[in-house]
Design an enzyme around this catalytic site. Structure first.
Site, PDB file in Angstrom:
ATOM      1  N   SER A 121      16.887  74.661 -73.817  1.00  0.00           N
ATOM      2  CA  SER A 121      17.991  75.181 -74.644  1.00  0.00           C
ATOM      3  C   SER A 121      17.354  75.884 -75.840  1.00  0.00           C
ATOM      4  CB  SER A 121      18.851  74.008 -75.137  1.00  0.00           C
ATOM      5  OG  SER A 121      19.710  74.407 -76.187  1.00  0.00           O
ATOM      6  N   TYR A 169      19.617  65.665 -79.170  1.00  0.00           N
ATOM      7  CA  TYR A 169      19.549  66.751 -78.175  1.00  0.00           C
ATOM      8  C   TYR A 169      18.386  67.692 -78.502  1.00  0.00           C
ATOM      9  CZ  TYR A 169      21.269  70.575 -75.198  1.00  0.00           C
ATOM     10  OH  TYR A 169      21.386  71.566 -74.242  1.00  0.00           O
TER      11      TYR A 169
END
Ligand code: NAP
Length: 249
Positions: A134, A147
């Protein structure tokens, strides 16, 4: 050549789009996810595919899924580490259990699956591992420290393993999308809307505001980049963590 592609989180979103992008190459697919019924349904779309229930955070479950995959379609040629969860919480109020769960699924899961797949790839002197990271693996953002840590870790693992595997015909890459239009976005917009005065449409617009192109990335765009990284022509790209964020990073 008919490659055996093992895709974690293969029943939905980017994982399923990746199977669709690779299907024209004649690939055989093992699609895994915790929801065995969903991956089995998804697999029916493809000529040569099966779905296997697997929790990537659990060593025994990963071992069982790779055993089932090899029994069905032989050695693994390509691994797509795509399974992931995206809960958010301010760090000062984050439960240790949430932190551990995110790291276990997003990072340790990719480690366990890579370790399980590498023996086949080294024996064949050819392999591809693509880690769906990501832009949160390349920069920070509020309320997503677990995350971010998991995806930064995934990119670090990508770079290290790329060095280890380079002389054995195996390439390792990370793809780093900005916000992609999948169920994750639907859930994120609902959460933001429930905690703020924003409507879900406003929450969605807020999410893609960071993308200079003013839009969400599509799962098909990510999938076509992943498919290219799986090709022979992508070998020199070994180790790269490629942003796909419309220019955000
Ligand atoms: P998604 O549709 O929610 O996909 C997540 C997949 O991971 C699901 O198929 C889920 O299946 C699977 N999964 C979750 N925990 C698992 C576990 N413990 N074991 C096995 N499978 C598990 O969302 P997506 O957007 O396609 O996400 C795919 C990847 O892209 C994730 O790693 C995410 O971090 C990354 N990503 C997404 C975006 C975005 O904006 N959408 C942006 C950048 C990166 P089960 O629930 O059946 O287990």
């Amino acid at each position: 050549m008919s490659r055996h592609v093992f895709i974690t989180g293969g029943g939905t979103g980017i994982g399923l789009a990746t199977a669709r992008a690779l299907a024209p190459t004649g690939a055989k697919f093992t699609l895994v996810g915790r929801d065995g019924g969903r991956v089995a349904d998804a697999a029916r779309e493809f000529e040569t595919a099966h779905g296997v229930s697997c929790n990537v955070a659990d060593e025994a479950s990963v071992h069982a899924a790779f055993t089932a995959a090899r029994e069905r379609f032989g050695p693994i040629d390509i691994l797509i580490n795509n399974a992931g969860i995206t809960p958010s919480a301010p760090l000062h109020a984050m439960e240790l259990s949430l932190w551990n769960e995110v790291l276990a699924i997003n990072l340790t899961g990719a480690f366990l699956c890579s370790r399980a797949a590498l023996a086949d790839m080294y024996a064949a002197k050819w392999g591809r591992i693509i880690n769906v990271a990501s832009i949160a693996g390349l920069k920070g953002g509020p309320y997503i420290s677990a995350y971010c840590a998991s995806k930064h870790g995934m990119i670090g693992m990508t770079r290290a393993l790329a060095h280890e595997a380079a002389k054995r015909g195996v390439t390792v890459n990370a793809i780093c999308p900005g916000y992609v239009e999948t169920e994750i976005i639907t859930r994120a917009a609902e959460t933001i809307s429930s905690k703020t005065k924003l409507s879900e449409d406003e929450a969605r617009a807020m999410l893609y505001a960071g993308n200079p192109q003013g839009r969400f990335i599509t799962a098909d765009e990510v999938a076509s980049a992943v498919a290219w990284l799986c090709s022979d022509g992508a070998a020199a790209t070994n180790g790269a963590a490629i942003p796909m964020s419309g220019g955000e990073i």
